[in-house]
Write an enzyme that holds these catalytic residues in place. Structure first.
Site, PDB file in Angstrom:
ATOM      1  N   HIS A 145       0.835  -1.196   0.000  1.00  0.00           N
ATOM      2  CA  HIS A 145       0.000   0.000   0.000  1.00  0.00           C
ATOM      3  C   HIS A 145       0.878   1.258   0.000  1.00  0.00           C
ATOM      4  O   HIS A 145       0.710   2.147  -0.848  1.00  0.00           O
ATOM      5  CB  HIS A 145      -0.926  -0.019   1.227  1.00  0.00           C
ATOM      6  CG  HIS A 145      -1.866   1.127   1.299  1.00  0.00           C
ATOM      7  ND1 HIS A 145      -3.182   1.025   0.912  1.00  0.00           N
ATOM      8  CD2 HIS A 145      -1.694   2.411   1.711  1.00  0.00           C
ATOM      9  CE1 HIS A 145      -3.772   2.206   1.074  1.00  0.00           C
ATOM     10  NE2 HIS A 145      -2.889   3.055   1.567  1.00  0.00           N
ATOM     11  N   GLU A 146       1.817   1.322   0.930  1.00  0.00           N
ATOM     12  CA  GLU A 146       2.681   2.507   1.022  1.00  0.00           C
ATOM     13  C   GLU A 146       3.598   2.622  -0.192  1.00  0.00           C
ATOM     14  O   GLU A 146       3.877   3.726  -0.667  1.00  0.00           O
ATOM     15  CB  GLU A 146       3.482   2.494   2.324  1.00  0.00           C
ATOM     16  CG  GLU A 146       2.624   2.572   3.582  1.00  0.00           C
ATOM     17  CD  GLU A 146       1.624   3.720   3.594  1.00  0.00           C
ATOM     18  OE1 GLU A 146       1.911   4.802   3.049  1.00  0.00           O
ATOM     19  OE2 GLU A 146       0.525   3.523   4.159  1.00  0.00           O
ATOM     20  N   ASP A 158      -7.247   7.778   2.744  1.00  0.00           N
ATOM     21  CA  ASP A 158      -6.848   8.187   1.390  1.00  0.00           C
ATOM     22  C   ASP A 158      -8.072   8.494   0.529  1.00  0.00           C
ATOM     23  O   ASP A 158      -8.093   9.488  -0.195  1.00  0.00           O
ATOM     24  CB  ASP A 158      -6.039   7.075   0.709  1.00  0.00           C
ATOM     25  CG  ASP A 158      -4.787   6.695   1.471  1.00  0.00           C
ATOM     26  OD1 ASP A 158      -4.197   7.571   2.120  1.00  0.00           O
ATOM     27  OD2 ASP A 158      -4.402   5.517   1.412  1.00  0.00           O
TER      28      ASP A 158
END
Length: 190
Positions: free
Chosen positions: A76-77, A154
């Site tokens: 994800h990051e 997000d």
């Protein structure tokens, strides 16, 4: 005292928009961390940790991650970071970590390449793309049915930015129209 090797320009890049009080908090936190670690000199590592604490709170070392969680957070990051590196209009990637802080399982710090008063449509699109990069990465790596709730914040940020572009900034196919106006009574005559 602060190490002579500390690059204050790097600190400034990591702290855009910080107030004087926030910068003071960073240096106070760095001093406290130095004392706790029995260090007489404040290094860049200690200042970086202090910035992270001011922005996201202390690291949650007690939070237990499964291997699957670590993989998910890592991809994800990495998705956020990849977008930041690849898009010219995106903000500069400053730091990527999977160490949980606050409610975040990890985070990517991206800061503007330069401080400006205005954001172009291109910059706003790049920011939205950056927010969605984490979810896109999860989908590519694990499949549409295995995406997680990790993109909650997000998605909220991307949605709000897109809403502002359409309803306030006139940056949509609907034309140069403002449907909402922040801080003004929607019903008063102009």
């Amino acid at each position: 005292s602060v190490s002579a090797s500390v690059d204050f320009k790097r600190i400034a890049e990591r702290t855009p928009g910080f107030s004087g009080a926030q910068l003071e908090n960073v240096l106070n936190e760095a001093a406290i961390l130095s004392v706790r670690r029995s260090k007489k000199i404040i290094s860049i590592d200690i200042i970086d940790e202090a910035i992270d604490r001011v922005v996201g709170g202390p690291a949650k070392k007690s939070r237990q991650y499964t291997i699957n969680d670590k993989d998910t957070v890592s991809y994800h990051e990495a998705g956020h970071a990849l977008v930041g590196i690849k898009l010219d209009a995106a903000s500069k990637v400053q730091k990527v970590t999977i160490i949980p802080r606050g409610n975040a399982g990890g985070y990517t710090i991206m800061t503007p390449k330069e401080e400006t008063m205005f954001q172009s449509k291109e910059n706003l699109y790049a920011t939205i793309t950056g927010y969605l990069g984490g979810r896109a990465s999860e989908e590519i790596m694990f499949g549409k049915q295995k995406v997680t709730t990790g993109a909650y914040d997000d998605l909220e940020k991307a949605t709000n930015m897109a809403r502002h572009m359409v309803t306030e900034y006139g940056m949509s196919s609907l034309g140069l129209v403002q449907f909402e106006s922040v801080g003004k009574n929607k019903y008063e005559a102009k």
